[in-house]
Design an enzyme around this catalytic site. Structure first.
Site, PDB file in Angstrom:
ATOM      1  N   GLY A  32     -12.054 -41.541  11.652  1.00  0.00           N
ATOM      2  CA  GLY A  32     -11.918 -42.996  11.829  1.00  0.00           C
ATOM      3  C   GLY A  32     -10.461 -43.447  11.844  1.00  0.00           C
ATOM      4  O   GLY A  32      -9.529 -42.669  11.616  1.00  0.00           O
ATOM      5  N   LYS A  36      -6.771 -41.760  10.487  1.00  0.00           N
ATOM      6  CA  LYS A  36      -5.687 -41.371  11.415  1.00  0.00           C
ATOM      7  C   LYS A  36      -4.408 -42.164  11.167  1.00  0.00           C
ATOM      8  O   LYS A  36      -3.317 -41.635  11.218  1.00  0.00           O
ATOM      9  CB  LYS A  36      -6.146 -41.599  12.863  1.00  0.00           C
ATOM     10  CG  LYS A  36      -7.203 -40.612  13.305  1.00  0.00           C
ATOM     11  CD  LYS A  36      -7.453 -40.772  14.790  1.00  0.00           C
ATOM     12  CE  LYS A  36      -8.914 -40.907  15.058  1.00  0.00           C
ATOM     13  NZ  LYS A  36      -9.346 -41.266  16.343  1.00  0.00           N
ATOM     14  N   HIS A 199      -4.866 -51.868  -1.151  1.00  0.00           N
ATOM     15  CA  HIS A 199      -3.632 -51.189  -0.735  1.00  0.00           C
ATOM     16  C   HIS A 199      -2.378 -52.029  -0.990  1.00  0.00           C
ATOM     17  O   HIS A 199      -1.275 -51.503  -1.051  1.00  0.00           O
ATOM     18  CB  HIS A 199      -3.703 -50.718   0.726  1.00  0.00           C
ATOM     19  CG  HIS A 199      -3.446 -51.786   1.739  1.00  0.00           C
ATOM     20  ND1 HIS A 199      -4.419 -52.631   2.177  1.00  0.00           N
ATOM     21  CD2 HIS A 199      -2.323 -52.143   2.405  1.00  0.00           C
ATOM     22  CE1 HIS A 199      -3.900 -53.465   3.071  1.00  0.00           C
ATOM     23  NE2 HIS A 199      -2.637 -53.189   3.230  1.00  0.00           N
ATOM     24  N   GLU A 237       0.024 -63.105   9.183  1.00  0.00           N
ATOM     25  CA  GLU A 237      -0.064 -61.989  10.134  1.00  0.00           C
ATOM     26  C   GLU A 237       0.014 -62.545  11.550  1.00  0.00           C
ATOM     27  O   GLU A 237      -0.558 -63.610  11.821  1.00  0.00           O
ATOM     28  CB  GLU A 237      -1.394 -61.257   9.969  1.00  0.00           C
ATOM     29  CG  GLU A 237      -1.560 -60.570   8.643  1.00  0.00           C
ATOM     30  CD  GLU A 237      -2.854 -59.763   8.614  1.00  0.00           C
ATOM     31  OE1 GLU A 237      -2.817 -58.580   8.972  1.00  0.00           O
ATOM     32  OE2 GLU A 237      -3.893 -60.334   8.250  1.00  0.00           O
ATOM     33  N   HIS A 261      -6.173 -58.889  -1.998  1.00  0.00           N
ATOM     34  CA  HIS A 261      -4.709 -58.805  -1.936  1.00  0.00           C
ATOM     35  C   HIS A 261      -4.024 -60.039  -2.559  1.00  0.00           C
ATOM     36  O   HIS A 261      -3.079 -59.919  -3.320  1.00  0.00           O
ATOM     37  CB  HIS A 261      -4.229 -58.677  -0.493  1.00  0.00           C
ATOM     38  CG  HIS A 261      -4.901 -57.568   0.269  1.00  0.00           C
ATOM     39  ND1 HIS A 261      -5.311 -56.404  -0.325  1.00  0.00           N
ATOM     40  CD2 HIS A 261      -5.216 -57.433   1.579  1.00  0.00           C
ATOM     41  CE1 HIS A 261      -5.862 -55.606   0.594  1.00  0.00           C
ATOM     42  NE2 HIS A 261      -5.817 -56.211   1.750  1.00  0.00           N
TER      43      HIS A 261
END
Ligand code: BG6
Length: 513
Positions: A32, A36, A199, A237, A261
């Site tokens: 997925g 990658k 993350h 973003e 986040h």
């Protein structure tokens, strides 16, 4: 405004990087996108830094019928952009650690095969290294895979080797589903084995919030309602939803960015000093902080929270479609691609200090920062000379794409006796530590391998954050809950401005960040 670049000398660099234990990683969803783009490059970098043990292996699992060689080719492509590149011999040593098995995640035979393959890998190494299972899968499969791992006896940790489970976000869709998912996973894995990823917590500059606050004595005395006027956190973003319409349309910005986040950053900025840097001390303080956040006020509507959705527009000279025109997005979808909110922390330190938070897709640029605005001076002594107002000092923690810290302060400019200007004292990570910036996934994978849960989200934290937004989610499910529209490429829009302007303040313009 002029910038002052401090010359930073790392005279006393204190670095603690735990050596890796013997460990292998099993990645579900190995072919997925996440694997990658993030996981394999992160492993490549850890390998280059000598932070993978000699017994390391990466066993990819997926539905596609790949051979070990096919998977090695995927991995070879994934590490192509690592800079500086791995040498040829490093590359071949690294790729030799990659193996692959395919199967159906719902089929018990697949887990028998997995068990056998792991036993063969152990035999080859002559030992049983620790194991990390990484669920890089659609969330609907988290329960199935954890349960089947458990039934196959692959969940056991022993005195000599450990088993850990990394679960990607989103952990549930609301409080009830998060509890249900956790009930299922925790039948097979203990809380000490479960590593829930956010993350953002792996980003250097997010971690630096704690160092900045608690390794210096000059800021903490000011870090409270007596000196701070308000705090703004922006995650802007310029990207849209890419090819993730199917997931995003059922999720929206509140679930995708805000509950995890954004609230994680609020915790780090606002929490009390932990007794030590130990995982549980830090996680306890985060939870305490979450318990102090006042529930969002939904009446009058938009008092505390505003939702937006991008319409067609232009970013960097390129025309981009409206959210509703993106692939796999429902006709007339009301899903939010932008959330702005005002949040209050009801405790001694923060009483009366608003936190203004905003995150959105397809905004004019990609930037994440935390801006702490201090109170203005109590008395302007230059009024007689015509200077009525002085700007407040602002401290900016820049998370991305620039990483660093800036402090805006007033100083005399050369020339006339009374000439004051704002200066920016700017520390830039890339300039000072050029070669040392590591991706968040590197940090998080390493931490999981060494058994450090500090940067992973504990279940009480997950529950509290869902609890906070559950009533917003239900309200937004009402059919008439249409978002406000903003053109792609915008910096902000009137309703988001209204949220902060009613308090006599304004957002920091994204273009100036
Ligand atoms: C992910 C979200 O968690 O974070 C994405 O699912 C978002 O929608 C991404 O684009 C942003 O991460 P970063 O590290 O690029 O700021």
């Amino acid at each position: 405004m002029e910038k002052i670049r401090p010359s930073v000398k790392d005279q006393q660099m204190l670095c603690v990087e735990s050596p890796p234990p013997d460990c292998g990683i099993v990645v579900f969803g190995a072919s997925g996108d996440l694997s990658k783009r993030k996981l394999i490059p992160a492993l490549g970098n850890l390998f280059k830094r000598g932070l993978l043990s000699r017994a390391f292996f990466c066993l990819g699992c997926g539905r596609k019928k790949y051979s070990d060689d096919d998977f090695r080719q995927i991995a070879a492509q994934a590490i192509e952009d690592i800079s500086p590149a791995l040498s040829d011999s490093q590359k071949s040593d690294f790729l030799a650690c990659f193996h692959y098995i395919n199967g159906d995640y719902g089929d018990e035979n697949f887990y028998k095969n997995l068990s056998q393959t792991l036993a063969e890998l152990d035999k080859k190494q002559g030992k049983s290294p620790g194991r990390v299972f990484y669920l890089s899968l659609p969330p609907t499969l988290y329960s199935t895979v954890s349960q089947n791992l458990g039934k196959a006896g692959l969940n056991n940790s022993s005195k000599d080797s450990f088993t850990r489970l990394i679960v990607e976000k989103p952990f549930g869709r609301d409080l009830a589903s998060a509890v249900e998912l956790n009930d299922c996973i925790s039948k097979w894995f203990t809380e000490e084995q479960i590593y829930r990823i956010d993350h953002y917590l792996g980003k250097e500059t997010v971690q630096n919030i704690l160092m900045f606050r608690f390794a210096n004595s000059i800021f903490e005395p000011l870090w409270n309602r007596n000196y701070i006027d308000h705090i703004q956190i922006t995650i802007a973003e310029s990207l849209g939803i890419e090819s993730r319409g199917g997931y995003y349309d059922k999720s929206g910005a509140l679930r995708d960015m805000f509950v995890n986040h954004m609230l994680s950053m609020v915790c780090l900025v606002a929490m009390e000093p932990p007794a030590s840097f130990a995982s549980e001390h830090i996680r306890n303080e985060k939870v305490q902080l979450l318990q102090s956040i006042r529930p969002f006020k939904l009446e009058p509507w938009n008092e505390d929270i505003v939702k937006g959705q991008y319409s067609a527009g232009e970013i960097n000279g390129q025309k981009v479609p409206a959210y509703r025109q993106e692939a796999d997005v429902a006709n007339g979808s009301n899903t939010e691609t932008y959330v702005a909110s005002r949040l209050w922390v009801d405790n001694w330190r923060w009483q009366g200090v608003p936190f203004y938070l905003r995150t959105g897709k397809r905004l004019s640029k990609r930037v994440t920062e935390i801006a702490v605005t201090f109170k203005k001076v109590p008395h302007v002594m230059f009024k007689s000379a015509g200077i009525e107002q002085l700007p407040a000092n602002v401290l900016i923690m820049k998370i991305q794409p620039q990483e660093g810290i800036s402090l805006f302060f007033e100083a005399k400019r050369p020339g006339a006796k009374l000439c004051i200007g704002t200066l920016e004292m700017d520390f830039n990570y890339a300039e000072v530590f050029s070669a040392e910036s590591h991706d968040a996934y590197e940090r998080l994978l390493l931490d999981c391998m060494v058994g450090d849960q500090t940067l992973f989200t504990r279940i009480d934290d997950v529950k509290l954050t869902w609890q906070l937004i559950d009533n917003i989610l239900s309200a937004w499910q009402q059919e008439d809950s249409t978002p406000h529209f903003y053109p792609a490429g915008a910096q902000t829009f009137p309703q988001a401005d209204g949220l902060i302007q009613k308090d006599g303040r304004s957002w920091r313009p994204i273009s100036q960040m």
